[in-house]
Design an enzyme around this catalytic site. Structure first.
Site, PDB file in Angstrom:
ATOM      1  N   SER A 110       0.830  -1.203   0.000  1.00 24.76           N
ATOM      2  CA  SER A 110       0.000   0.000   0.000  1.00 24.76           C
ATOM      3  C   SER A 110       0.870   1.261   0.000  1.00 24.76           C
ATOM      4  O   SER A 110       1.609   1.504  -0.951  1.00 24.76           O
ATOM      5  CB  SER A 110      -0.953  -0.043   1.203  1.00 24.76           C
ATOM      6  OG  SER A 110      -1.957   0.926   1.083  1.00 24.76           O
ATOM      7  N   ASP A 183     -10.271  -5.030  -3.605  1.00 22.49           N
ATOM      8  CA  ASP A 183      -9.643  -3.985  -2.791  1.00 22.49           C
ATOM      9  C   ASP A 183     -10.435  -2.684  -2.907  1.00 22.49           C
ATOM     10  O   ASP A 183     -10.612  -2.149  -4.004  1.00 22.49           O
ATOM     11  CB  ASP A 183      -8.195  -3.765  -3.248  1.00 22.49           C
ATOM     12  CG  ASP A 183      -7.361  -2.980  -2.252  1.00 22.49           C
ATOM     13  OD1 ASP A 183      -7.936  -2.163  -1.512  1.00 22.49           O
ATOM     14  OD2 ASP A 183      -6.136  -3.180  -2.221  1.00 22.49           O
ATOM     15  N   HIS A 218      -7.911  -5.426   0.522  1.00 19.70           N
ATOM     16  CA  HIS A 218      -6.669  -4.698   0.815  1.00 19.70           C
ATOM     17  C   HIS A 218      -5.857  -5.506   1.821  1.00 19.70           C
ATOM     18  O   HIS A 218      -5.938  -5.286   3.034  1.00 19.70           O
ATOM     19  CB  HIS A 218      -7.018  -3.313   1.364  1.00 19.70           C
ATOM     20  CG  HIS A 218      -5.875  -2.350   1.332  1.00 19.70           C
ATOM     21  ND1 HIS A 218      -5.250  -1.981   0.166  1.00 19.70           N
ATOM     22  CD2 HIS A 218      -5.241  -1.665   2.329  1.00 19.70           C
ATOM     23  CE1 HIS A 218      -4.287  -1.111   0.437  1.00 19.70           C
ATOM     24  NE2 HIS A 218      -4.263  -0.919   1.745  1.00 19.70           N
TER      25      HIS A 218
END
Length: 243
Positions: A110, A183, A218
């Site tokens: 991320s 995600d 995610h």
């Protein structure tokens, strides 16, 4: 003759730390350990206050965040990409590499993946005499973009970071992109945008720029059927570059 153990540097995501990322990526980490690869997890330097969050969090959960030492980030969040300041996070990683490197590769998740992409591109400038990484793993990664005024409805890399995301034509690093079809935090279209930058720079060579989509959100995938081929690509790139 001493054999050098391959070393990978891991950069965690927003509101995590090295310990948490180590746990979240345990599937990949354990397979790499079996392959005799050293995994170094470090903490981001930016300590967030509650007002810095891009979403609401109740006091009890925020206190738990502080107690767990996960109020960390590589840079402060902003929806306006040209306002982002990555200098503190970048310096902390560069200082770590200078003190503990060289590293054979880097793995980011991320926010950590956005930073690791930049470091992959600029490593020879950021750390003089450091070789190019053999492999760079970008998990739920993204670039810093803005609307493209010349092409309505399309995006471009924000001018401030254009050089940071510029891929050198002689890059030898194998790029591995991992992203979740579900995600919501970093939609897969953002990860694919970054993937396409590298694929175009490598003239469409999918042996040097690989993409793995998993059905989750995610997260770092841990299911063996997903991560085994990924780890095989990581270890093979480390071996190829060493031969």
């Amino acid at each position: 003759m001493t054999v050098q153990i391959p070393k990978l540097l891991f950069l965690h995501g927003f509101l995590q730390n090295g310990k948490v990322f180590s746990e979240k990526s345990s599937g990949i980490r354990k397979l790499l350990k079996k392959a005799n690869v050293q995994c170094d997890y470090i903490d981001a330097p930016v300590l967030l206050e509650k007002k810095d969050l891009p979403f609401e969090m109740d006091d009890e959960k925020w206190q738990a965040t502080l107690d767990a030492d996960v109020n960390r980030a590589w840079f402060y969040h902003s929806e306006i990409s040209h306002e982002l300041d990555i200098s503190e996070g970048l310096k902390s990683v560069v200082d770590h590499i200078k003190a503990n490197g060289p590293y054979d590769g880097i793995v980011g998740f991320s926010q950590g993946a956005a930073l690791s992409s930049i470091i992959t591109n600029k490593i020879s400038e950021l750390v003089p005499d450091h070789p190019q990484f053999k492999v760079s793993v970008v998990i739920s990664g993204y670039s810093f973009t803005e609307p493209d005024p010349e092409h309505p409805g399309e995006l471009r890399i924000t001018e401030k970071f254009r050089d940071s995301f510029a891929v050198k034509p002689d890059m030898k690093t194998k790029m591995i992109f991992i992203y979740g079809a579900s995600d919501q935090a970093v939609p897969s279209v953002r990860s694919k945008y970054l993937y396409d930058i590298y694929l175009k720079a490598q003239n469409g060579n999918k042996e040097k720029v690989l993409a793995y989509e998993h059905p989750g959100g995610h997260m770092v995938p841990n299911k063996k059927d997903i991560i085994r081929p990924i780890v095989e690509q990581i270890t093979s790139s480390l071996q190829e570059a060493s031969e």
